[in-house]
Every structure is written in structure tokens, then in C-alpha cells.
Design an enzyme around this catalytic site. Structure first.
Site, short mmCIF file in Angstrom:
data_model
loop_
_atom_site.label_atom_id
_atom_site.label_comp_id
_atom_site.label_asym_id
_atom_site.label_seq_id
_atom_site.Cartn_x
_atom_site.Cartn_y
_atom_site.Cartn_z
N ILE A 165 54.06 13.85 59.36
CA ILE A 165 54.60 14.44 58.31
C ILE A 165 54.05 13.94 57.07
CG2 ILE A 165 56.81 14.82 57.08
CD1 ILE A 165 56.62 16.21 59.61
N GLU B 280 67.53 15.41 76.41
CA GLU B 280 67.12 16.05 75.07
C GLU B 280 68.03 17.16 74.77
OE1 GLU B 280 63.07 16.75 75.04
OE2 GLU B 280 62.58 14.70 74.79
N ASN C 272 63.37 13.12 64.40
CA ASN C 272 62.34 13.49 65.27
C ASN C 272 63.02 13.27 66.71
OD1 ASN C 272 59.91 14.28 66.85
ND2 ASN C 272 59.34 12.22 67.02
N ASP D 122 56.47 7.90 65.41
CA ASP D 122 57.57 7.21 66.34
C ASP D 122 58.01 5.99 65.71
OD1 ASP D 122 56.92 9.41 67.95
OD2 ASP D 122 55.40 8.53 68.97
N HIS E 98 61.69 11.80 70.62
CA HIS E 98 60.73 11.52 71.76
C HIS E 98 61.10 11.24 73.04
CE1 HIS E 98 56.72 9.57 72.12
NE2 HIS E 98 57.37 8.58 72.43
N GLY F 130 59.15 24.89 72.34
CA GLY F 130 60.41 25.05 71.80
C GLY F 130 61.80 24.97 72.57
N SER F 131 61.89 24.30 73.78
CA SER F 131 63.02 24.36 74.40
C SER F 131 64.03 23.65 73.79
CB SER F 131 62.78 24.03 75.81
OG SER F 131 62.52 22.74 75.81
N ASN F 132 63.65 22.56 73.19
CA ASN F 132 64.82 21.91 72.06
C ASN F 132 65.36 22.64 70.81
OD1 ASN F 132 65.29 18.86 73.15
ND2 ASN F 132 63.13 19.27 73.34
C1 GRF Z 1 60.05 17.09 73.97
O1 GRF Z 1 59.65 16.26 74.98
C2 GRF Z 1 60.34 16.22 72.90
O2 GRF Z 1 61.00 15.13 73.24
C3 GRF Z 1 58.65 15.75 72.25
O3 GRF Z 1 58.14 17.35 72.48
C4 GRF Z 1 58.73 17.79 73.59
C5 GRF Z 1 59.02 19.42 73.16
O4 GRF Z 1 59.50 20.14 74.13
N1 GRF Z 1 58.60 15.31 70.89
P1 GRF Z 1 59.87 21.54 73.78
O5 GRF Z 1 58.86 22.27 73.11
O6 GRF Z 1 61.24 21.46 72.77
O7 GRF Z 1 60.14 22.00 75.17
#
Ligand code: GRF
Length: 195
Positions: free
Chosen positions: A91, A177, A105, A148, A107, A15-17
Site C-alpha cells: 500500500i 478467515e 489485512n 505483514d 494473512h 475474493g472468497s473473503n
Molecule cells: C487469503 O488466504 C488471505 O489470507 C490472503 O489471501 C487469500 C485470499 O483469498 N491474504 P481469497 O481471494 O479471499 O479467496
């Protein structure tokens, strides 16, 4: 009726994003993260959500694919945009129908290259390196019933230098990202109505 636009984040892992998105909207005037959902009770994203005092919901495959419970939850929270951030399941149709053009999403490659079933995490970056690509990037796209494949909203690229190893390629992608996903979400929400 909520004053702010409401975001639901789906994530299966670290969940870093999600973290960057929660940071971006923490003190935002016009939008907020309403909930974080996961299929994985051990996902670190749950800890991250707790740190922001954002509610969470954990579901299993039966609940997600055979019932309307997740859809009903999202509707009851009046969610405006569903953001997948490292969420690994397809989904289901009931969710896509209930939230048309409202599921996006991210990717870690330049779709349509290196996408589709099984193309996630290190599998993506390993394939890119095995093919000797000299560039890669990220794609943010609408979600449809296939992995995707929905309409592309945003792409950005980085160079792969000769000495770059797997970790470096991952790092470069992750930096992009983290930089772009919150901004793209903000601009989509702005377009959805006055923000
Ligand atoms: C990211 O690289 C995203 O592009 C992919 O999954 C990864 C998730 O990374 N869909 P994080 O859990 O947000 O660190």
C-alpha cells in the site's frame, strides 16, 4: 455524510473473503461495502462484486503508486475502513497517510511467522508444512508500509494433524478467515464511532 459506515475492499484474486464480507454487510443496519478495488482486471472478485451490485474500480500500478486517484476516489466515497482481502501489492504512502489506522489485512499464518515479501498463497502453506509445524492460523492486522508488519488485531489457530495435506491446511485456514474477518471488521467499525 452517510448513515452507514463504509468499507472498501481491495482484492487481487478469487475474493472468497470479499464474498463473506459482502454477505455479512449486505443487509447490515450500520455498515456497507461501498466499493471493491483490484489491480487485476481478470480477478474473480469483480464478478462477485457485480453479483452484490457493488461498484468496482480497476487500477494499474502507475495509477496506484504514482497518482492520488485511488485516494481521491476513496475520499469521495467517504470510506471509513479499507479492507485488504488477498491484495498482493504494497500500500503506497499517500494512501496510508490519508487513512491512518484504517487499513487492515488478513494473512493466512500466525504472524510474525511466515510473513513478508513473497509469503502469500501456497508459498505460506508449503513453508508451514515443510517445517513440520503442528499448528497454524490466521492473522488480521493493521497495514503499514511493510508487508505483514502492522499491529496485530486478531489471531486464531488450528491444529495440523499428521495426515493433513496442503489442501486440508489451506481449507482449515480459509474456514477461520471466513468466520472471523467479517466479525473483526464489524467490531473495528463499532469502535471507530457509534455503530
Ligand atoms: C487469503 O488466504 C488471505 O489470507 C490472503 O489471501 C487469500 C485470499 O483469498 N491474504 P481469497 O481471494 O479471499 O479467496
Amino acid at each position: 455524510m452517510h448513515l452507514k459506515k463504509r468499507i472498501a475492499i481491495f482484492a487481487s484474486g478469487s475474493g472468497s473473503n470479499a464474498q463473506k464480507i459482502m454477505e455479512h454487510f449486505k443487509k447490515h443496519n450500520d455498515a456497507e461495502v461501498a466499493i471493491v478495488l483490484t489491480n487485476n482486471a481478470d480477478a474473480f472478485v469483480l464478478q462477485r462484486a457485480d453479483n452484490f451490485e457493488i461498484p468496482t474500480h480497476i487500477f494499474d500500478r502507475y495509477e496506484f503508486t504514482k497518482t492520488d486517484s485511488v485516494v481521491n476516489l476513496l475520499k469521495s466515497l467517504e470510506v471509513d475502513l479499507i479492507v485488504l482481502a488477498g491484495f498482493l501489492w504494497l500500500i503506497p504512502e499517500n494512501l496510508l497517510k490519508a487513512f491512518p489506522n484504517k487499513v487492515i489485512n488478513i494473512h493466512p499464518a500466525l504472524l510474525p511467522k511466515y510473513g513478508g515479501k513473497g509469503m502469500y498463497g501456497d508459498f505460506v502453506h508449503k513453508s508451514i508444512m515443510e517445517n513440520g509445524e503442528d499448528e497454524s492460523g490466521i492473522t488480521i492486522h493493521f497495514v503499514n508500509e511493510h508487508f505483514d508488519e502492522g499491529e496485530i488485531i486478531h489471531q486464531s489457530k488450528f491444529r495440523i494433524e499428521k495426515g493433513d495435506d496442503l489442501e486440508m491446511v489451506k481449507f482449515k485456514g480459509q474456514q477461520l478467515e471466513h468466520l472471523h474477518y467479517p466479525k473483526v471488521i464489524e467490531s473495528l467499525l463499532k469502535k471507530m464511532k457509534s455503530l
